[in-house]
Each structure stands twice: as structure tokens, then as C-alpha cells.
Design an enzyme around this catalytic site. Structure first.
Site, PDB file in Angstrom:
ATOM      1  N   GLY A   1       0.768  -1.170  -0.199  1.00 27.98           N
ATOM      2  CA  GLY A   1       0.049   0.025   0.086  1.00 27.98           C
ATOM      3  C   GLY A   1       0.805   1.278  -0.046  1.00 27.98           C
TER       4      GLY A   1
ATOM      5  N   TYR B   1       1.462   9.756   3.017  1.00 25.15           N
ATOM      6  CA  TYR B   1       2.168   9.643   4.364  1.00 25.15           C
ATOM      7  C   TYR B   1       3.448   8.487   3.916  1.00 25.15           C
ATOM      8  CZ  TYR B   1       0.550   5.012   4.483  1.00 25.15           C
ATOM      9  OH  TYR B   1       0.264   3.623   3.981  1.00 25.15           O
TER      10      TYR B   1
ATOM     11  N   VAL C   1       3.048   1.228   2.820  1.00 15.95           N
ATOM     12  CA  VAL C   1       3.207   0.021   3.742  1.00 15.95           C
ATOM     13  C   VAL C   1       3.804  -1.186   3.149  1.00 15.95           C
ATOM     14  CG1 VAL C   1       1.611  -1.374   4.918  1.00 15.95           C
ATOM     15  CG2 VAL C   1       1.025   0.998   4.850  1.00 15.95           C
TER      16      VAL C   1
ATOM     17  N   ASP D   1     -17.669   7.929  14.955  1.00 11.95           N
ATOM     18  CA  ASP D   1     -18.746   8.314  14.874  1.00 11.95           C
ATOM     19  C   ASP D   1     -19.031   9.346  13.587  1.00 11.95           C
ATOM     20  OD1 ASP D   1     -21.871   9.249  15.350  1.00 11.95           O
ATOM     21  OD2 ASP D   1     -21.034  10.775  15.413  1.00 11.95           O
TER      22      ASP D   1
END
Ligand SMILES: *[C@@H]1O[C@H](CO)[C@@H](O)[C@H](O)[C@H]1NC(C)=O
Ligand SMILES: *[C@@H]1O[C@H](CO)[C@@H](O)[C@H](O)[C@H]1NC(C)=O
Ligand SMILES: *[C@@H]1O[C@H](CO)[C@@H](O)[C@H](O)[C@H]1NC(C)=O
Ligand SMILES: *[C@@H]1O[C@H](CO)[C@@H](O)[C@H](O)[C@H]1NC(C)=O
Ligand SMILES: *[C@@H]1O[C@H](CO)[C@@H](O)[C@H](O)[C@H]1NC(C)=O
Ligand SMILES: *[C@@H]1O[C@H](CO)[C@@H](O)[C@H](O)[C@H]1NC(C)=O
Ligand SMILES: *[C@@H]1O[C@H](CO)[C@@H](O)[C@H](O)[C@H]1NC(C)=O
Ligand SMILES: *[C@@H]1O[C@H](CO)[C@@H](O)[C@H](O)[C@H]1NC(C)=O
Ligand SMILES: *[C@@H]1O[C@H](CO)[C@@H](O)[C@H](O)[C@H]1NC(C)=O
Ligand SMILES: *[C@@H]1O[C@H](CO)[C@@H](O)[C@H](O)[C@H]1NC(C)=O
Ligand SMILES: *[C@@H]1O[C@H](CO)[C@@H](O)[C@H](O)[C@H]1NC(C)=O
Length: 868
Positions: free
Chosen positions: A590, A594, A597, A707
């Protein structure tokens, strides 16, 4: 529903706060508010205390190196921690302390506080290898329970306090390698003295500046001493005859003093002696009679002023001799050949005597014999024997005046090298600075290093492979290390006639020992729990500072404030680099703004996902620390756990468990037998905008989710209960220090939240290939944008989902009625759609503490939320 969950949460927090302070026993309030307070104040004056000391206010809760019983501190083991500062009087408040080991902290300086004398229960006091100076306080004599006292290798000065004679339980007294002056105290009618130490087995006073005679009164038949090491002082006068009464003696070193007079005949009673070293004194008279010392291995009587004599009888009768040294011994006449035939004899060093006539070593030369040094004697001829082919030095004898080319008339004949642990199997591999190659694994790591000093080995041959192998094995066995993970280098006899060996111990896994292991190994060596093979005799160890991984906090007074990383391991850059084949493209699973991975495989076979921040997207040290701190506390069977992290060489990496059944992407491409639980996947995606975002590929059912309308992160009941186990109260007490604060940015909306979930569930259930799933995740990420204004409205979400499904050819009419196109949604957002891997760079805004909290998947709560 969500609100009630939150309330449950709140209740936990509140409960946590109420018991967040010290749990040590209030009865300890003897001096400064009890043991907890005493240790707190030591913590304040010491630098480099273990990071765990900054985690909890209660020393009895997870402070490394601290042992408690009934909430009272009973042991402090801080060997080789790199502690810096002074030993303040507050130590006296630890009244239940039984064991205090501060060994090998050379930056612990200043005087020894008299309040050490308050530690009435102290059994073990080890301050070896520190930087203490000044006098040994009289008050140490009050430690009635003390059995082990090691003050060696400091800069202590002044006299040996007579009060030490009151330590009636003492069996180990090591004051060696200080600057102590004055006489060795013995009792008078009014004062105590060391002659009262009838339990003592070890008097190690070597390498000080002690003066005056060795008191005759010091020794008595009641004593059980086995090692008397007074070498390297300024002692004068005669050797006391009383010494001959201590029949238990195994090692007697009085060398390198200014002792004079004749050797008392009583000394010949010491039939248990292994080593006798009286060299470099001013002893006179006849040579002592050692013929009763049948187990004597090592004798050195060099450099005295004995009366000239022929070789004493015992030259021919000591069957256990390994080493016979008598340089400048005034010996004359023939040298008996018998001395070369002892089965264990290794070295015969008799230079600067007056042996004369013909040297005949005989036909039965001992197989261990390595060196015969007879320089500067009067030997005029040699009867060579084929039984001996090792080194013989006759330089300076008449026999060499004619035969100077002969081998034995040369120095430098020795071909054998001192033993050193072989690294031959490692093929010349080299390591970065400070790291060393483990002979066992041939991996580079940071070994625990130091020097072993053997004060009276029973041998002199440092080429003996078997002996050193036995030392290696005893070390890894008794120190509980991986077999072979030990290196011994460069043994030599130093100017003090101690055998000095460089020791390196390698961690069993990973690059580093952790602090607990260092403390344990340091104590095993400082407390003499580790015993070398008998041939090596008494020893001491001085550790080199251990290069623990850099600490967390970027700066400031509290710079030792690293988080307690429950379960999360430190990885070195090199280790992760190796696990990912040098961060190869093939290992990439990935990428995003940033960084990337990677899939990696650790040395132990564990498969991990490594998130590596790229330059420019690094967090500040504190943020990174906080993120790891929080992530490492979240443990749930269904949530991918943080395995560890790397924070060195300018890198920030997080290491996660890797799901055995493959990544989401693999699932999508059908590689892992489909039937994705979309609901779960989406909930992963909802994890958080930062820290946990990348978990979406890794987590199965995510348990933390955010949420939609607020920045609150909710936990399923199940996780909530779990997290409670992991001590939410701690989190809260941390936040009270200002590291982490919480803030509610929105209100809950159950309908919206569950509405979204339901849509996803019913729409996506039982589908086959879903090429639009990536867009689902993008959408999900939009839903958890930091700012509410960046998040889509509920209707926008519904539209977007419909569009995605339609794109996949799925009939959505049964589940929703919205019909507008997805482009509305995509275009209406100023920010680009982010792939969930592309979690945003943390923002450096004024609300950083709140950010630091919630990006880590932490737990928000609000004092304002009312139950519904
Ligand atoms: C020498 O040893 C004997 C017996 O061990 C003892 O009786 C005698 O007092 C000792 N001599 C001295 C000077 O201590
Ligand atoms: C004897 O003294 C000489 C000269 O001081 C020194 O070089 C030598 O090392 C000493 N020998 C021993 C065995 O201590
Ligand atoms: C050896 O030395 C002794 C004592 O100094 C002397 O009596 C003897 O004659 C010497 N022997 C030889 C062969 O030089
Ligand atoms: C330290 O390392 C040992 C051995 O690897 C391990 O058993 C122990 O749990 C570790 N302790 C801590 C506090 O990490
Ligand atoms: C310290 O050493 C002594 C003797 O060597 C031993 O009896 C004791 O068990 C050791 N203490 C610990 C905690 O290992
Ligand atoms: C690893 O990669 C770096 C550059 O990315 C390269 O300089 C280095 O040689 C590589 N090392 C190995 C062992 O492949
Ligand atoms: C992987 O999939 C198999 C079969 O579906 C399942 O039994 C197993 O538990 C899964 N493993 C993990 C770690 O999820
Ligand atoms: C919590 O765990 C129980 C028992 O394992 C399970 O029945 C229940 O469905 C779980 N609740 C949630 C919300 O996952
Ligand atoms: C899923 O995709 C694969 C390859 O693209 C295709 O062979 C398969 O038929 C698809 N399955 C469904 C249920 O659409
Ligand atoms: C979509 O589903 C509805 C309700 O089940 C059905 O009436 C309609 O025919 C379906 N449309 C397509 C294109 O399958
Ligand atoms: C920080 O949070 C407060 C309270 O929510 C808000 O008023 C303020 O604008 C925020 N500051 C920044 C820079 O976002």
C-alpha cells in the site's frame, strides 16, 4: 444506543480517575511520605531512570527494576541503567528495602549518604562500578541484616569504618579499587573491627591505599574466610602468623604491598590454598615451606628479598601446580626437573635467579606446559628433550653466549595466540558502529559488554581453548542466554596480575536487550550469582554503558518520559529493512501521502505489515510516541495489534500483525476466497482519520470506529470491557499531565450512524466481485474527516453509495431511493478523496493535543454528553 455506550465509557473514566494515585502502603510514611515518595524523589534527582518510571505514579506498578511486596519496595535493581546523579538521603525512606543494586552506573556520583544506614532490612548492597566518592559512612555498620556489601570500583576515600565490624551476617565484603587509606580496623575494648566478621568469606580490599600492618588480631581460627585479597595496597610490617589459623583460606593475595620480615611458619598450615601470591613485597628470610599445600595451583613469590637458597623441596612435590612464578627469587644451584612433570603445570617463570649447571627438563614433561622462562640465570648447558616443544627462554644465560641463534636464546618464540571466541563462521561480516556480530547468529546487535577481572585464576595459560569454552558455556547457561551468544576476547594478565577478559553477551532475539534483562544480567554478575568455573577463581565484572534505544520525548526535563509499551517492541531500522528485503517494491502492499506499507517477515517468522512514514510526513517525536502509546494499549482479538515500531535513523515505522488470510486487496481480487464481511470492512475504514486508518487492510472486524458526525471514536461494548482491563485509568491520569486531552467536537446521531451501517449491510451483502469497494473506502474516509464541514452529509453518503453500487451493476432500488450521482459528492469536496491507506499527515494546529489523542484511535469522552 451509542450514547449509552459512551456513558458506560464515561463511567469507566470516572472510576479510573478515582484510583489513579499511589497505592503503596501508607504505613511507610516514615520519612518523606513512604517508599513511593522516597523513590519518586530519587527519580527526580536521577537522570536516565527507566522509561516505565514515568508511566505510573506508583513504583509498585510496573516500574522496571522495582520489586514490591505488600505495596512496599523491597528490591531496587538498576544495574547498568546509565543512571546519572547522586544518591540522595531519600533512599533512607525505603525502609523495607532488602536488596539495592546500583552497580555499573559510573555517572552516579557524590557521597554515600549516611541515610543508607536507615535501611534496617537491607540484605544486599551493591554499588560496584559507580562513581561514588568521599567516606564510607559509619552508618553502614547499622545494617544488621547485611550479608553482601560491594562498594568496589568507586572513588571512595578515607578509612574503612570500624563499624563494619558490626555486620555480623556479612559474608561478602568488597571494598576493592577505591582510594581507601589508613589501617585495617580491628576491634578494641570500645570499638568494633573487622576481626568480628566471623561469617565473612570474602575480604576484598585490593587496589586501595591501605597502610599500616595487617593486624595480627584480624584473623582467628573462628573465621571462615576463603578469599583474602589485600594486594595493591601500602601495607607494611610482617605477615601475621594468625593468618595461618584461617584454615578455610583458598586464595591469599598480599602482593604489591610493602610487607617485610620473614614469612611466618604458620602459613604452611593453609592446606586449602589454591593461590598464594606474595610477590612484590620486601619479604626476607627463608622461602616458606609450601609442601603441605597439596592443592596449590598458583604460586608467585617474585620480587622479594629472600635469602639465597637452592630450589625448595616443594618445587618437586606440589602435584596440582599450574603456575610457578618466582622472579628475582635468589634461587641458585640446579633446577629440579620434577617441576616440569606435574600433570597440570602450564608455566614456570623463574627469570632473574641464579640457577646454574645443566638444564634438564626430564622425559616426562607435563602435557600442559606452555612456557618456561629462565631468562637471566646461570644455566650453562641444556639437555633437550623431545617431550617438550613449546616455549623455552634462556636469553641471558651463559648457554646463549655461544648459541645465540638457537631457538631458546630468542625472545618472541611464541606462536600460539590467546583465546578469543571465533567468528570464523560469520564470513568476515561487519557491523555498524556500536553493534557487534553475535558468534551464535552472525547477526549484528547491541551486546551487553564489559570486562571480567579474574582476581586469582588457578592458571596462567591464556591459550587454553577448553578452559575458555567452559567459561563461555557457564556464562550462557547461568545467565540464561541463547547457547553460543557470547564472545570472549583478548584475555591477558594485566599489571595487577588479574586475568582480564572482554565479555560481550548478545540478546537472544532482536537488536537489544531490554532493561529488565540488563538489570537481571547486571545483578547476576554484581551479586556473584553467576559463578565461573572453579579455575577462574574470584572475579568481578565492570559493565560498559548499555546503548539503550534513544528515548522518546523530544526534549525537556522529563526527557526520560518514554511510554510504557505493553507488548510493543522496539525494532531497529536494520531489522525492518531486512524483514522487507530492503523495503523492496515486491513487499509493498500500500502507499499514500504519508508513505508506504510493506509486508515483512521478522526473524522469528512472524509476518507483519510495516507502515513507513516518508520524509515530510513524519510526526513530531511526542505525537509519534503518543500514537504508539495508545495503539499499543489496544488489544482485541479482532483488531490487528501493534507489534512494535521503529524510531531511529530518522525513520518512523509502525509494525502490525499481518492478517493470515491476506489483504483486502487480495480478497477483492478473489485470491482469498471472497465472502468479505463488508460490514466489518467498512467499520475498519471508519476507524479513524489517522493512526488507525491503515488498519483497514489489516483488521478483520474493526472494533474502534468513529461516529460519522463527531470526532468521537466509539468502541463496541466488547472492546470497551477489554480496554478497561488495560487500564483506562492510566490514560486519564496521563491526560491530567497534559499529554492527552479530550474534546467533543460534535454530537452523536444514532440514526445517521446506524443508517449508514444498515445501508452498507443490506446493499453489499452476498455480493461477488465488488470493484467499487475502493470507492466505498474513500467514501468512508470522507466520513471521518477531521472537520465536520469536510464530511459528507448523510444524504450525500447515500447517493454516493448508490452510485458505487450502480457502477457495479447492482440494483439499489430496493434499498435506497436517492438517485443523484456520485459526482456531486466527489466534486463538492475540496479535499481529494483519500484512499484509506493515505491517512493524512497530522496537523500542527493549536489543538494538537486533541489530535494526538484521536488520531491514535483513542477514546474520546465528553463531560457534556447526556444519556438519552
Ligand atoms: C600458628 O598456628 C597455631 C595453630 O594453628 C596457633 O596455635 C598459633 O598461635 C599460631 N601462631 C600465631 C603467631 O598466630
Ligand atoms: C618483578 O619486578 C619487575 C621490576 O619491577 C617487574 O617488571 C616484574 O613484572 C615483577 N615480576 C612479577 C612477577 O611481579
Ligand atoms: C652452582 O651454584 C652453586 C651455589 O652458588 C655453587 O655452589 C655451584 O658450584 C654452582 N655449580 C655450577 C656447576 O656452577
Ligand atoms: C524483556 O525480554 C525478555 C526476554 O526476551 C522478555 O521475557 C520480557 O518480557 C521482556 N520484558 C519487557 C519488560 O519487555
Ligand atoms: C545473591 O547472591 C547470593 C550468593 O551468591 C545468593 O545466595 C542470592 O540468592 C543472590 N540473590 C539473588 C536474588 O539472586
Ligand atoms: C538497500 O537499498 C538502498 C537504497 O534504497 C541501497 O543503497 C542498498 O545498497 C540496498 N541494500 C541492499 C542490501 O540491497
Ligand atoms: C483464515 O481463513 C480460514 C478459512 O476461512 C479460517 O479458518 C481462519 O481462521 C482464518 N484465519 C484468520 C487469522 O482469520
Ligand atoms: C460481544 O461478545 C459477545 C460474546 O462474545 C457476542 O455475543 C456479542 O455479539 C458481542 N457484541 C458485539 C457488539 O460484537
Ligand atoms: C469476479 O471477477 C472474476 C475476475 O474478474 C470473474 O472471473 C468472476 O466471474 C467474477 N465473479 C462474479 C460473481 O462476478
Ligand atoms: C431492481 O430491483 C427492483 C426491486 O427488487 C426491481 O423491481 C427492479 O426490476 C430491479 N431492476 C433491475 C435492473 O434489476
Ligand atoms: C481548537 O479547538 C477549539 C475548541 O473546539 C476551537 O474553538 C478552536 O478554533 C480550535 N483551534 C484550531 C486552531 O483549530
Amino acid at each position: 444506543m451509542a450514547a449509552s455506550r459512551l456513558l458506560f465509557f464515561l463511567a469507566l473514566f470516572t472510576a479510573g480517575i478515582s484510583f489513579s494515585f499511589s497505592e503503596t502502603d501508607p504505613r511507610d510514611d516514615v520519612y518523606f511520605g513512604g517508599t513511593a515518595a522516597a523513590l519518586q524523589s530519587l527519580k527526580d534527582v536521577w537522570k536516565n531512570t527507566p522509561p516505565t518510571w514515568h508511566k505510573s505514579d506508583d513504583p509498585c506498578v510496573d516500574w522496571e527494576g522495582v520489586t514490591c511486596s505488600n505495596s512496599r519496595v523491597t528490591a531496587l535493581g538498576l544495574s547498568t541503567m546509565g543512571l546519572k546523579g547522586q544518591l540522595s538521603g531519600d533512599i533512607g525512606g525505603l525502609t523495607e528495602l532488602r536488596s539495592l543494586d546500583l552497580s555499573y552506573n559510573p555517572d552516579l556520583t557524590g557521597i554515600l549518604t549516611p541515610r543508607l544506614g536507615d535501611l534496617q532490612n537491607l540484605n544486599i548492597l551493591i554499588l560496584a562500578g559507580c562513581g561514588f566518592s568521599g567516606d564510607i559512612p559509619d552508618e553502614l555498620g547499622n545494617l544488621a541484616e547485611l550479608s553482601f556489601l560491594a562498594l568496589n570500583s568507586n572513588q571512595l576515600s578515607g578509612r574503612i569504618p570500624p563499624s563494619l565490624g558490626k555486620l555480623s551476617k556479612l559474608y561478602w565484603l568488597d571494598l576493592a579499587e577505591n582510594q581507601l587509606t589508613g589501617p585495617i580496623p580491628v576491634s578494641t575494648s570500645t570499638t568494633p573491627g573487622l576481626n568480628q566478621l566471623l561469617k565473612a568469606k570474602h575480604f576484598h580490599f585490593n587496589k586501595n591505599k591501605l597502610s599500616g600492618p595487617i593486624p595480627d588480631r584480624l584473623f582467628s581460627p573462628d573465621m571462615v574466610l576463603i578469599h583474602v585479597l589485600f594486594d595493591g595496597n601500602r601495607l607494611t610490617g610482617e605477615i601475621p602468623g594468625s593468618l595461618g589459623q584461617v584454615q578455610t583460606l583458598e586464595v591469599l593475595r598480599l602482593d604489591r604491598n610493602a610487607l617485610s620480615g620473614e614469612i611466618p611458619s604458620n602459613l604452611s598450615n593453609l592446606v586449602n590454598l589454591n593461590e598464594l601470591n606474595l610477590a612484590n613485597n620486601k619479604l626476607t628470610g627463608p622461602l616458606p615451606d609450601l609442601s603441605q599445600m597439596k592443592i596449590l595451583n598458583y604460586v608467585d613469590l617474585s620480587n622479594n628479598t629472600f635469602a639465597p637458597s637452592t630450589a625448595p623441596l616443594w618445587f618437586s612435590t606440589l602435584p596440582s601446580l599450574t603456575t610457578l612464578v618466582m622472579e628475582h627469587g635468589a634461587l641458585e644451584g640446579p633446577l629440579p626437573s620434577r617441576v616440569f612433570s606435574f600433570p597440570q603445570i602450564q608455566q614456570v617463570l623463574l627469570k632473574n635467579n641464579a640457577f646454574n649447571g645443566t638444564l634438564n627438563m626430564g622425559d616426562s614433561v607435563g602435557t600442559e606446559l606452555q612456557l618456561v622462562d629462565l631468562q637471566n640465570n646461570q644455566i650453562s648447558s641444556v639437555t633437550l628433550t623431545t617431550a617438550y616443544t613449546n616455549t623455552l627462554v634462556l636469553v641471558g644465560n651463559p648457554v646463549c653466549s655461544a648459541l645465540s641463534n638457537t631457538n631458546y636464546c630468542q625472545l618472541q618464540q611464541r606462536s600460539t595466540k590467546p583465546y578469543s571466541t571465533s567468528l570464523a563462521n560469520c564470513g568476515g561480516k561487519t557491523c555498524p558502529p556500536e553493534q557487534k556480530l553475535s558468534p551464535q547468529s552472525c547477526e549484528c546487535s547491541f551486546p551487553y559488554e564489559g570486562t571480567l577481572y579474574f582476581r586469582a585464576p588457578s592458571f596462567k595459560d591464556i591459550t587454553n581453548v577448553n578452559l575458555f569454552h567452559s567459561l563461555e558455556m557457564s556464562l550462557w547457561v547461568k545467565l540464561e542466554l541463547t547457547p553460543g551468544s557470547i564472545s570472549l576476547q583478548n584475555p591477558f594478565f594485566n599489571v595487577d596480575d588479574y586475568l582480564q577478559v572482554q565479555l560481550a553477551l548478545f540478546p537472544s532475539a532482536g537488536k537489544y536487550f531490554n532493561r529488565t534483562e540488563i538489570q537481571r544480567i547486571g545483578f547476576d554478575l554484581s551479586n556473584q550469582t553467576y559463578k565461573p568455573p572453579k579455575e577462574f577463581g574470584p572475579y568481578y565484572f565492570i559493565a560498559s554503558p548499555y546503548p539503550f534505544p534513544a528515548s522518546w520525548a523530544p526534549s525537556g526535563k522529563d526527557s526520560g518520559g518514554a511510554p510504557q509499551l505493553k507488548g510493543a517492541r522496539w525494532f531497529s531500522y536494520d531489522e525492518l529493512k531486512k524483514s522487507t528485503h530492503n523495503f523492496s517494491e515486491n513487499n509493498e502492499i500500500g502507499s499514500g501521502g504519508y508513505g508506504k506499507v510493506y509486508r515483512g517477515m521478522l526473524a522469528d517468522g512472524q509476518v507483519v505489515a510495516i507502515k513507513r512514514a516518508q520524509q515530510g510526513s513524519m510526526q513530531g517525536g511526542l505525537e509519534f510516541k503518543t500514537e504508539i502509546e495508545l495503539l499499543s494499549r489496544v488489544h482485541h482479538k479482532n483488531l490487528v495489534g501493534l507489534v512494535g515500531f521503529c524510531f531511529e535513523q530518522g525513520e518512523q515505522m509502525l509494525v502490525y500483525e499481518f492478517m493470515a488470510n491476506g489483504t483486502l486487496r487480495e480478497s477483492l481480487s478473489g485470491k482469498s476466497g471472497i465472502h468479505l464481511d463488508w460490514k466489518r470492512r467498512l467499520r475498519v475504514a471508519l476507524g479513524s482519520a489517522r493512526g488507525l486508518t491503515y488498519l483497514h487492510e489489516l483488521a478483520n472486524p474493526p472494533i474502534i470506529h468513529r461516529d460519522v458526525k463527531s470526532t468521537n471514536i466509539l468502541l463496541d461494548e466488547n472492546l470497551t470491557a477489554k480496554v478497561a482491563d488495560f487500564g483506562l485509568s492510566k490514560l486519564v491520569s496521563d491526560s491530567s499531565k497534559g499529554h492527552v486531552s479530550t474534546q467533543v467536537k460534535g454530537t452523536l446521531n444514532d440514526d445517521e450512524y446506524y443508517g449508514l451501517r444498515e445501508i452498507m449491510d443490506t446493499s453489499i451483502r452476498n455480493l461477488g466481485n465488488l470493484t467499487g469497494f475502493g470507492r466505498f473506502l474513500d467514501l468512508a474516509m470522507q466520513c471521518v474527516e477531521e472537520s465536520a464541514s469536510d464530511r459528507p452529509t448523510m444524504s450525500e453518503v447515500v447517493k454516493a453509495i448508490e452510485t458505487i453500487l450502480q457502477f457495479d451493476g447492482i440494483n439499489t432500488s430496493s434499498t435506497t431511493s436517492a438517485s443523484s450521482s456520485a459526482t456531486d459528492f466527489g466534486a463538492s469536496r475540496s479535499s481529494t478523496l483519500r484512499h484509506p491507506y493515505s491517512d493524512p499527515v497530522p496537523r500542527k494546529d493549536a489543538n494538537v493535543s486533541a489530535d494526538a489523542f484521536d488520531y491514535s484511535g483513542g477514546y474520546s469522552h465528553s463531560a457534556k454528553v447526556e444519556p438519552k
